[in-house]
Design a protein around this motif. Structure first.
Motif, mmCIF file in Angstrom:
data_model
loop_
_atom_site.group_PDB
_atom_site.id
_atom_site.type_symbol
_atom_site.label_atom_id
_atom_site.label_comp_id
_atom_site.label_asym_id
_atom_site.label_seq_id
_atom_site.Cartn_x
_atom_site.Cartn_y
_atom_site.Cartn_z
ATOM 1 N N ARG A 1 1.454 6.508 -7.020
ATOM 2 C CA ARG A 1 0.270 7.215 -7.529
ATOM 3 C C ARG A 1 0.162 8.647 -7.017
ATOM 4 O O ARG A 1 -0.841 9.307 -7.274
ATOM 5 C CB ARG A 1 -0.998 6.451 -7.125
ATOM 6 N N SER A 2 1.143 9.113 -6.276
ATOM 7 C CA SER A 2 1.092 10.491 -5.779
ATOM 8 C C SER A 2 1.183 11.465 -6.950
ATOM 9 O O SER A 2 2.136 11.411 -7.733
ATOM 10 C CB SER A 2 2.234 10.741 -4.802
ATOM 11 N N PHE B 1 -3.812 12.797 -3.735
ATOM 12 C CA PHE B 1 -3.636 11.445 -3.211
ATOM 13 C C PHE B 1 -4.248 10.455 -4.184
ATOM 14 O O PHE B 1 -5.354 10.671 -4.687
ATOM 15 C CB PHE B 1 -4.288 11.306 -1.832
ATOM 16 N N TRP B 2 -3.489 9.381 -4.460
ATOM 17 C CA TRP B 2 -3.950 8.301 -5.338
ATOM 18 C C TRP B 2 -4.362 8.831 -6.721
ATOM 19 O O TRP B 2 -5.373 8.459 -7.291
ATOM 20 C CB TRP B 2 -5.090 7.528 -4.688
ATOM 21 N N PHE C 1 3.909 10.077 0.014
ATOM 22 C CA PHE C 1 2.647 9.360 -0.096
ATOM 23 C C PHE C 1 1.527 10.227 -0.664
ATOM 24 O O PHE C 1 0.562 9.715 -1.223
ATOM 25 C CB PHE C 1 2.220 8.806 1.262
ATOM 26 N N PHE C 2 1.615 11.531 -0.496
ATOM 27 C CA PHE C 2 0.618 12.458 -1.013
ATOM 28 C C PHE C 2 1.318 13.779 -1.316
ATOM 29 O O PHE C 2 2.492 13.978 -0.990
ATOM 30 C CB PHE C 2 -0.541 12.656 -0.018
ATOM 31 N N GLY D 1 0.807 -1.210 0.000
ATOM 32 C CA GLY D 1 0.000 0.000 0.000
ATOM 33 C C GLY D 1 0.843 1.265 0.000
ATOM 34 O O GLY D 1 0.537 2.233 -0.696
ATOM 35 N N VAL D 2 1.925 1.239 0.791
ATOM 36 C CA VAL D 2 2.813 2.400 0.836
ATOM 37 C C VAL D 2 3.463 2.634 -0.524
ATOM 38 O O VAL D 2 3.542 3.774 -1.011
ATOM 39 C CB VAL D 2 3.879 2.188 1.925
ATOM 40 N N SER E 1 5.700 17.675 -2.594
ATOM 41 C CA SER E 1 5.472 16.231 -2.577
ATOM 42 C C SER E 1 5.950 15.669 -1.247
ATOM 43 O O SER E 1 7.082 15.909 -0.828
ATOM 44 C CB SER E 1 6.209 15.557 -3.747
ATOM 45 N N SER F 1 2.317 1.676 -3.456
ATOM 46 C CA SER F 1 1.292 2.109 -4.410
ATOM 47 C C SER F 1 0.950 3.588 -4.235
ATOM 48 O O SER F 1 0.813 4.325 -5.212
ATOM 49 C CB SER F 1 0.031 1.248 -4.239
ATOM 50 N N CYS F 2 0.804 4.017 -2.970
ATOM 51 C CA CYS F 2 0.514 5.434 -2.722
ATOM 52 C C CYS F 2 1.650 6.326 -3.209
ATOM 53 O O CYS F 2 1.413 7.407 -3.749
ATOM 54 C CB CYS F 2 0.270 5.664 -1.232
ATOM 55 N N SER F 3 2.876 5.866 -3.014
ATOM 56 C CA SER F 3 4.013 6.664 -3.466
ATOM 57 C C SER F 3 4.056 6.769 -4.985
ATOM 58 O O SER F 3 4.337 7.840 -5.533
ATOM 59 C CB SER F 3 5.310 6.039 -2.946
#
Length: 219
Positions: A70-71, A162-163, A123-124, A63-64, A120, A66-68
């Protein structure tokens, strides 16, 4: 009798590799690889003993990552802002949402003044407002007592990415083709239209009535 040049070079290479294998660097590399091998064995043993915990850690790590990945970036915000501005321009001023238009116009004004900043955070991402452009050379820019304090920073945040989405801009553009000012003079019970009001048996009957022929009487 002299040795051929090729044999002499080969002997020198063997001696060099022999010195490297016996040196401190080789010992350090062997020790490092041994430590990594032992750590991998411990991890594999822990996964076998507690598969649920290991699965949770793997899920969190995925998850971490993926968030990074997709930021959203600064270019993404520019594209979203221009897209929102273009969508509002296609609407009539009478049907355009004042809330959506006000938010987009404020972002465009700050962007043209050079008062938008992008940051940046892995993660977001954040877009926030600053008092002056980077090229401004004023007393207020250099005086540390007049600079914004960190406790005021949350009030200057304009959007959160985010995402792959900019969520504040996305929420402001919801129902951007509905002008609430047109309904402010209506009674309170008519300002909010629910799903039941739009799709009801009475409305269906009224919709069918308009297709029936009209009979004129003497009255």
């Amino acid at each position: 009798m002299t040795e051929p040049p090729g044999l002499g070079q080969a002997e020198e290479k063997r001696r060099l590799w022999g010195r490297l294998r016996a040196g401190r660097l080789a010992s350090w590399c062997k020790s490092l690889l041994h430590d990594y091998a032992e750590a991998c064995k411990d991890v594999a043993q822990g996964v076998r003993q507690r598969p649920g915990k290991a699965g949770l850690y793997v899920s969190l790590l995925a998850g971490v990552v993926s968030c990074s990945l997709r930021s959203p970036c600064e270019t993404s915000f520019e594209a979203s802002l221009l897209e929102a501005s273009g969508a509002l321009l296609l609407l009539s001023p009478w049907t355009r949402s004042s809330s959506s238009e006000g938010h987009v116009q404020r972002l465009l004004k700050l962007r043209n003044r050079g008062q938008l900043r992008f940051q940046s955070l892995l993660f977001f991402s954040l877009v926030y407002e600053v008092p002056f452009d980077t090229g401004a050379d004023l007393y207020q820019v250099h005086c540390k007592y007049l600079k914004p304090r960190w406790i005021e920073f949350p009030s200057h945040v304009l959007d959160v990415g985010f995402w792959g989405h900019w969520w504040v801009l996305h929420s402001k553009m919801q129902n951007s083709d509905i002008n609430d000012e047109e309904f402010r003079n209506l009674p309170e019970h008519l300002r909010t239209v629910s799903f039941n009001n739009l799709h009801s048996e009475a409305n269906e009957k009224l919709f069918d009535e308009k297709y029936k022929p009209v009979f004129l009487t003497e009255e």
